[in-house]
Design an enzyme around this catalytic site. Structure first.
Site, PDB file in Angstrom:
ATOM      1  N   TYR A   1       0.829  -1.005   0.131  1.00  0.00           N
ATOM      2  CA  TYR A   1      -0.010  -0.140  -0.148  1.00  0.00           C
ATOM      3  C   TYR A   1       0.966   1.451   0.037  1.00  0.00           C
ATOM      4  CZ  TYR A   1      -4.960  -1.148   0.312  1.00  0.00           C
ATOM      5  OH  TYR A   1      -6.144  -1.563   0.173  1.00  0.00           O
TER       6      TYR A   1
ATOM      7  N   GLU B   1      -0.636   4.947  -0.391  1.00  0.00           N
ATOM      8  CA  GLU B   1      -1.437   6.032  -0.565  1.00  0.00           C
ATOM      9  C   GLU B   1      -0.263   7.316  -0.592  1.00  0.00           C
ATOM     10  OE1 GLU B   1      -2.658   3.466   0.905  1.00  0.00           O
ATOM     11  OE2 GLU B   1      -4.868   3.700   0.986  1.00  0.00           O
TER      12      GLU B   1
ATOM     13  N   ASP C   1      -7.223  12.996 -24.982  1.00  0.00           N
ATOM     14  CA  ASP C   1      -7.042  11.350 -24.613  1.00  0.00           C
ATOM     15  C   ASP C   1      -6.368  10.698 -25.583  1.00  0.00           C
ATOM     16  OD1 ASP C   1      -7.533   8.702 -24.213  1.00  0.00           O
ATOM     17  OD2 ASP C   1      -9.586   9.023 -23.354  1.00  0.00           O
TER      18      ASP C   1
ATOM     19  N   THR D   1      -4.169   5.583 -21.579  1.00  0.00           N
ATOM     20  CA  THR D   1      -4.021   4.037 -21.169  1.00  0.00           C
ATOM     21  C   THR D   1      -2.478   4.034 -21.621  1.00  0.00           C
ATOM     22  OG1 THR D   1      -4.911   3.243 -22.956  1.00  0.00           O
ATOM     23  CG2 THR D   1      -6.367   3.325 -21.242  1.00  0.00           C
TER      24      THR D   1
ATOM     25  N   LYS E   1      -2.260   0.035 -24.742  1.00  0.00           N
ATOM     26  CA  LYS E   1      -2.750  -0.465 -26.304  1.00  0.00           C
ATOM     27  C   LYS E   1      -1.317  -0.237 -26.942  1.00  0.00           C
ATOM     28  CE  LYS E   1      -7.478   1.284 -25.427  1.00  0.00           C
ATOM     29  NZ  LYS E   1      -7.374   2.372 -24.296  1.00  0.00           N
TER      30      LYS E   1
ATOM     31  N   ARG F   1      -2.113  -3.200 -18.122  1.00  0.00           N
ATOM     32  CA  ARG F   1      -3.181  -2.195 -18.247  1.00  0.00           C
ATOM     33  C   ARG F   1      -3.026  -1.270 -17.075  1.00  0.00           C
ATOM     34  NH1 ARG F   1      -6.250  -5.126 -21.090  1.00  0.00           N
ATOM     35  NH2 ARG F   1      -8.124  -3.734 -21.045  1.00  0.00           N
TER      36      ARG F   1
HETATM   37  N1  DSN Z   1     -11.990  -0.556 -24.678  1.00  0.00           N
HETATM   38  C1  DSN Z   1     -11.513   0.473 -25.315  1.00  0.00           C
HETATM   39  C2  DSN Z   1     -11.175   0.466 -26.771  1.00  0.00           C
HETATM   40  O1  DSN Z   1     -11.242  -0.806 -27.262  1.00  0.00           O
HETATM   41  O2  DSN Z   1     -11.128   1.186 -27.382  1.00  0.00           O
HETATM   42  C3  DSN Z   1     -11.707   1.776 -24.778  1.00  0.00           C
HETATM   43  O3  DSN Z   1     -11.657   2.102 -23.608  1.00  0.00           O
END
Ligand code: DSN
Length: 417
Positions: free
Chosen positions: A51, A53, A197, A223, A226, A232
């Protein structure tokens, strides 16, 4: 025998089946990728137990000397990669990152502009079923009906009219380059903050194959799993003036203890993205998407906006006289994993959709190139022309499995990658 297979053979067997699925199918969901063995190792490390925080040097619990080191390394690497003033690596997902970005900058009821979900936007960009659409007054902008591309003059007019506090740019199913410089001008003209984003294209930005929002946007969310090929998770970057508000909005505003194991994985992924090979990877993602798009068009599929500038393609399945759902399911039966999607001005519901979203990041991670994209496109067209044909699906599934097994999967069959 691994600890998992000894202690819990049921879950070990499920994990093994998922591993085989990832090896034997063609992963073409535009938002998915294969994390390296090093990223997986860091993400599965003992930081799971801790933890922490707070932030480096200012924690609410003891024993965080190494947490501070790993979080600081992730922050410094992200700063080196993208060049923004401030980095917060604690968001546990893209949705959490966006929530904290809004909390840092606006109040409930304030006006925000984002691209409509059915045109390529994201749930957290104002969908009425999401917190964003429930808490804020989202005024959606759209793509042009003819070109299916964002018309910046229309965005500017809408911004002048609706006077948003924030304009969101960056999408989940938009195959074209985004002009962040034009968005920055529109935001400045309207007195709004620009929030980018870049979840889908972060790897392309890192590699230099998409315009960077750095120096143009006030806030950038992403994120990390990707095109960036990390664990993740999410991240927020901001200009110096917003640093304190962003940190407070993440913790204690919207999250508790940070996921340090993910932060360790993020640090490793950012380190990988700083290497020269990552630029080549980003280049190949885009080349592959262009080759795939060309071959699909030759095969008779209409592509939204006519093609792609990035890692993804949005095919209009009406050109094959089927829905997106039917296309997705037929391809899944053939070992080609995609997702149905709405297309701009779709007449079908989001659950059925007229579109099919296809991406090249994961196949590119397996070392496939334009020649392989031709073969993949040929399989896709063959299945979509006869989506009810069990024989076609089964023949293609066997061909795809044999083909796929020949390409190593980072982190699974290639422990060095
Ligand atoms: N689920 C993601 C995507 O496939 O683009 C977006 O959050």
């Amino acid at each position: 025998m691994s600890a998992l297979s000894q202690r819990d053979p049921e879950i070990a067997a499920i994990v093994a089946r998922e591993r085989t699925r990832q090896v034997e199918t063609l992963e073409m969901i535009a938002s998915e990728n294969y994390a390296s063995a090093a990223v997986l190792e860091a993400t599965g490390s003992v930081f799971t137990n801790k933890y922490a925080e707070g932030y480096p040097g200012k924690r609410y619990y003891a024993g965080n000397q190494f947490s501070d080191q790993v979080e600081t390394a992730a922050i410094e690497r992200a700063r080196a990669l993208f060049g923004m003033d401030h980095v917060n690596v604690q968001p546990t997902s893209g949705a959490e990152a966006n929530m904290a970005a809004y909390f840092a900058t606006i109040q409930p009821g304030d006006t925000v502009m984002g691209l409509n979900l059915d045109q390529g936007g994201h749930l957290t960009h104002g969908s009425p079923v999401n917190f964003s659409g429930r808490l804020y007054n989202f005024v959606p902008y759209t793509v042009d009906r003819e070109s299916e591309v964002i018309d910046m003059a229309a965005v500017r007019d809408l911004a002048r009219q609706s006077k948003p506090k924030v304009i969101v740019a960056g999408y989940t199913a938009y195959p074209r380059a985004i002009d962040f410089a034009a968005f920055a001008e529109v935001a400045k003209d309207a007195g709004a903050l620009l929030m980018v984003d870049m979840s889908h294209i972060a790897g392309l930005v890192a590699g230099g194959y998409h315009m960077s929002p750095t120096g143009l946007a006030d806030l950038v969310t992403t994120t990390t799993h990707k095109t960036l090929r990390g664990p993740r998770g999410g991240m927020i970057m901001a200009n110096a003036e917003l640093a304190e508000a962003v940190d407070k909005a993440v913790f204690p505003g919207t999250q508790g203890g940070p996921h340090l194991h993910s932060i360790a994985g993020k640090a490793v992924a950012f380190g990988e993205a700083l290497k020269p090979e990552f630029k080549e990877y980003a280049c190949r993602i885009v080349e592959n998407a262009a080759a795939l798009a060309e071959a699909l068009v030759q095969g008779g599929l209409r592509l939204v906006s006519g093609g792609t500038d990035n890692h993804l393609i949005l095919a209009d399945c009406n050109s094959m006289n089927i829905s997106g759902l039917k296309a997705q399911n037929a391809l899944q039966g053939a070992g080609i994993i995609t997702n149905k999607n709405t297309i701009p001005y779709d007449t079908r519901s989001p659950f059925i959709g007229s579109g099919l979203r296809l991406g090249t990041p994961a196949l590119t991670s397996r070392g496939m190139g334009p020649a392989e994209m031709q073969r993949v496109a040929a399989w896709i067209v063959r299945v979509l022309r006869d989506p009810d044909g069990d024989g076609v699906r089964e023949t293609v599934r066997l061909e795809v499995a044999e083909f796929a097994r020949a390409f190593a999967v980072p982190g699974i069959t290639d422990a060095q990658a």
